[in-house]
Each structure stands twice: as structure tokens, then as C-alpha cells.
Design a protein around this motif. Structure first.
Motif, mmCIF file in Angstrom:
data_model
loop_
_atom_site.group_PDB
_atom_site.id
_atom_site.type_symbol
_atom_site.label_atom_id
_atom_site.label_comp_id
_atom_site.label_asym_id
_atom_site.label_seq_id
_atom_site.Cartn_x
_atom_site.Cartn_y
_atom_site.Cartn_z
ATOM 1 N N LYS A 85 0.893 -10.552 -6.023
ATOM 2 C CA LYS A 85 0.203 -10.209 -4.987
ATOM 3 C C LYS A 85 -0.558 -8.764 -5.386
ATOM 4 C CE LYS A 85 3.513 -11.852 -1.556
ATOM 5 N NZ LYS A 85 4.464 -11.288 -0.517
ATOM 6 N N GLY A 86 -0.229 -8.428 -6.140
ATOM 7 C CA GLY A 86 -0.916 -6.834 -6.560
ATOM 8 C C GLY A 86 0.025 -5.887 -7.092
ATOM 9 N N ILE A 87 -0.281 -4.744 -7.241
ATOM 10 C CA ILE A 87 0.377 -3.503 -7.737
ATOM 11 C C ILE A 87 1.634 -3.177 -6.618
ATOM 12 C CG2 ILE A 87 0.343 -1.072 -8.168
ATOM 13 C CD1 ILE A 87 -2.703 -1.352 -8.465
ATOM 14 N N GLY A 163 0.365 11.963 -1.947
ATOM 15 C CA GLY A 163 -0.846 11.888 -2.231
ATOM 16 C C GLY A 163 -1.419 11.626 -3.431
ATOM 17 N N THR A 164 -0.489 11.982 -4.453
ATOM 18 C CA THR A 164 -0.625 11.362 -5.851
ATOM 19 C C THR A 164 -0.449 10.143 -5.949
ATOM 20 O OG1 THR A 164 -0.140 13.741 -6.783
ATOM 21 C CG2 THR A 164 0.156 12.080 -8.280
ATOM 22 N N ALA A 165 0.784 9.547 -5.563
ATOM 23 C CA ALA A 165 0.861 8.228 -5.522
ATOM 24 C C ALA A 165 -0.288 7.313 -4.966
ATOM 25 C CB ALA A 165 1.931 7.737 -4.740
ATOM 26 N N ASN A 166 -1.036 7.707 -3.883
ATOM 27 C CA ASN A 166 -1.998 7.115 -3.207
ATOM 28 C C ASN A 166 -3.370 7.381 -4.450
ATOM 29 O OD1 ASN A 166 -0.960 5.882 -0.900
ATOM 30 N ND2 ASN A 166 -1.299 8.078 0.052
ATOM 31 N N PHE A 169 -2.793 4.833 -7.368
ATOM 32 C CA PHE A 169 -3.181 3.615 -6.961
ATOM 33 C C PHE A 169 -4.512 3.184 -6.787
ATOM 34 C CE2 PHE A 169 -3.452 -0.259 -4.037
ATOM 35 C CZ PHE A 169 -2.518 -0.872 -4.132
ATOM 36 N N LYS A 170 -5.497 4.142 -6.122
ATOM 37 C CA LYS A 170 -6.518 4.005 -6.275
ATOM 38 C C LYS A 170 -7.350 4.125 -7.579
ATOM 39 C CE LYS A 170 -7.005 5.584 -1.410
ATOM 40 N NZ LYS A 170 -7.162 6.591 -0.660
ATOM 41 N N ALA A 171 -6.879 4.882 -8.315
ATOM 42 C CA ALA A 171 -7.441 5.207 -10.026
ATOM 43 C C ALA A 171 -7.591 3.832 -10.609
ATOM 44 C CB ALA A 171 -6.761 6.206 -10.718
ATOM 45 N N TYR A 172 -6.760 2.834 -10.238
ATOM 46 C CA TYR A 172 -6.616 1.636 -11.143
ATOM 47 C C TYR A 172 -8.098 0.791 -11.248
ATOM 48 C CZ TYR A 172 -5.888 -3.253 -12.712
ATOM 49 O OH TYR A 172 -5.933 -4.209 -13.371
#
Length: 183
Positions: A85-87, A163-166, A169-172
Motif C-alpha cells: 500500500k505504500g510507506i 514533525g520530523t516523521a512527517n 515521509f514527505k521528503a521521499y
């Protein structure tokens, strides 16, 4: 006239007393509500633990990336783990000076649910320390924060980790890991 004043004062006094009493009783949560909220949090944490266990037991597709940024990390590594399904998991690690870290982030439907941070460091000569933090997360808010084996009050460390986790995730999509992790 004084009789009327006395009656009015009694009525007003009684009315104000009732209003004040009803406000006091309304503002104090019942034991049942506190118990039910605690049970809901405990159930959410149990579900998070089960999800993390399930993620770690699966064969996942892994994508490995490295990055460096002066003043941030000398050898940054980001590993993304995917199910169909994704990350579902990201492991980010790095070192600078006499310190290093490994951060694991777990996701359900693109939302962070658990953060596990390990920080190792110390002076060049002397005792090395290792500290572990666990953050159980629901809707980008910490449900429970642990330092080592002790539950502690959630603070800015929890918010920073979420915040770092989010951002990671977006940096992928952009592969700008330094931008996500070093700012």
C-alpha cells in the motif's frame, strides 16, 4: 418593604448558589469519564503496538538513501520500507561529532503512529550514554511518551519527533532529506 427585600435576597441567594453548584459539578469530570478515556488511550496504544509488530514481521521492500549536511550530519542514512500500500516504516540514522542516532518511524495510511528514537553520545574520553524515546501517536498528537522504560509528560520533544516523521515521509517524493531533517 424589608420583607420583600429579604424574600428577594433569599431567592437570589438560592438561585446563585444553585448556579454556582451546578457549574462546579459540571466542571469536575466523573470517574467514569476518566476511566473510559484511559481505556480508549490504552486500546489505541495496543492497536499501535500490534501494527508495529505486524510491520516488523512482514517482508518489506526497502529503498536506501544517503545524505550529508554540514553542521547536521556527517553520514545520514534514510531507509524507506514499503508494503503493497505504500510507506509503512522509515529508519533514519546519522552521526555528528561524538553522537549518533537512529530514528524509526511507523505509519498507517500515510499517518505517523509510532516514533522510536535512540540517541548515543558522550565525550571523546568518558562515559557513553544511550537514551531511548518512544512516542505513541494518533492524529499527529502524542498519546503516550516514554523515556527509557518510564512514561513521561509529552513535551516539545514529542512534537519535534512527530514533525520530523512527517517531513521525512514527505521528503521521499523530493529526495531532499537534508532539507527535511536538518532545518
Amino acid at each position: 418593604m424589608t420583607f420583600c427585600k429579604t424574600v428577594v435576597q433569599l431567592l437570589l441567594s438560592f438561585g446563585l448558589t444553585n448556579v454556582a453548584f451546578s457549574q462546579v459539578t459540571k466542571s469536575v469530570p466523573s470517574q467514569q469519564n476518566l476511566t473510559s478515556n484511559k481505556q480508549m488511550v490504552d486500546q489505541a496504544i495496543l492497536a499501535i503496538r500490534q501494527d508495529v509488530q505486524k510491520i516488523n514481521s512482514k517482508r518489506l521492500k526497502k529503498e536506501h538513501y544517503t545524505y550529508e549536511s554540514a553542521g547536521c550530519t556527517e553520514d545520514g542514512v534514510v531507509d524507506y520500507y514499503f508494503d503493497e500500500k505504500g510507506i509503512v516504516k522509515i529508519v533514519e540514522s546519522g552521526a555528528i561529532g561524538d553522537g549518533s542516532w537512529v530514528n524509526e518511524y511507523y505509519y498507517r495510511s500515510g499517518k505517523v503512529i509510532f516514533c522510536f528514537e535512540t540517541i548515543v553520545g558522550g565525550p571523546a574520553v568518558g562515559k557513553v550514554t544511550k537514551t531511548e524515546y518512544r512516542f505513541y501517536v494518533k492524529d499527529d498528537s502524542p498519546l503516550k511518551t516514554m523515556e527509557e522504560a518510564k512514561t513521561v509528560k509529552s513535551d516539545s520533544k514529542a512534537s519535534e519527533s512527530i514533525g520530523t516523521a512527517n517531513r521525512t515521509f514527505k521528503a521521499y517524493a523530493s529526495k531532499d532529506f537534508a532539507g527535511a531533517l536538518c532545518n
